[in-house]
Design an enzyme around this catalytic site. Structure first.
Site, PDB file in Angstrom:
ATOM      1  CG  ASP A   8      -6.221  -4.036  -1.265  1.00  0.00           C
ATOM      2  OD1 ASP A   8      -5.093  -4.585  -1.310  1.00  0.00           O
ATOM      3  OD2 ASP A   8      -7.245  -4.564  -1.714  1.00  0.00           O
ATOM      4  CB  CYS A  79       7.792  16.584   6.722  1.00  0.00           C
ATOM      5  SG  CYS A  79       8.999  16.116   7.946  1.00  0.00           S
TER       6      CYS A  79
END
Length: 124
Positions: A8, A79
């Site tokens: 969402d 990362c």
């Protein structure tokens, strides 16, 4: 068992989804908060990075001398390329799935670091 992907773009609604998933005890869910129109291109980036990470991790493992006293240690740290739009999916694909791939492809095991930081990923 399958995997549930929920998304969402509204971060406040995502918090409600996370709460409901926890309340219902569902453990096979990946929840993200990105514009759904961007999911296909994000997925392609993640898959490309995951494949590169697979290759790099296996190469590092292959550099260790198996017949040495300890066999060697490889520390794997990443990362994300999706710094601004970090999703649970990218975390799993860029980290846990890469480690799982290496565990299946090489005779290696996970060992504790003795460091107390971050969130638990693999435990075995």
């Amino acid at each position: 068992m399958g995997m549930l992907f929920a998304n969402d773009a509204n971060k406040e609604r995502v918090q409600a989804v996370v709460g409901n998933v926890h309340r219902m005890g569902i453990t096979n869910t990946v929840i993200s908060d990105v514009d759904g129109r961007r999911l296909p291109e994000d997925e392609a980036d993640i898959l490309r990075c995951s494949q590169l990470q697979n290759e790099l991790l296996l190469a590092a493992i292959d550099c260790c001398i198996a017949k040495s006293k300890t066999g060697g240690y490889v520390v794997y740290s990443t990362c994300s390329v999706l710094v601004r739009e970090k999703t649970a999916l990218s975390i799993v694909e860029e980290n846990e799935w890469v480690v799982d791939y290496a565990l299946k492809k090489r005779n290696v095991k996970l060992v504790p670091t003795g460091l107390d930081f971050g969130k638990d990923g693999f435990t075995k």
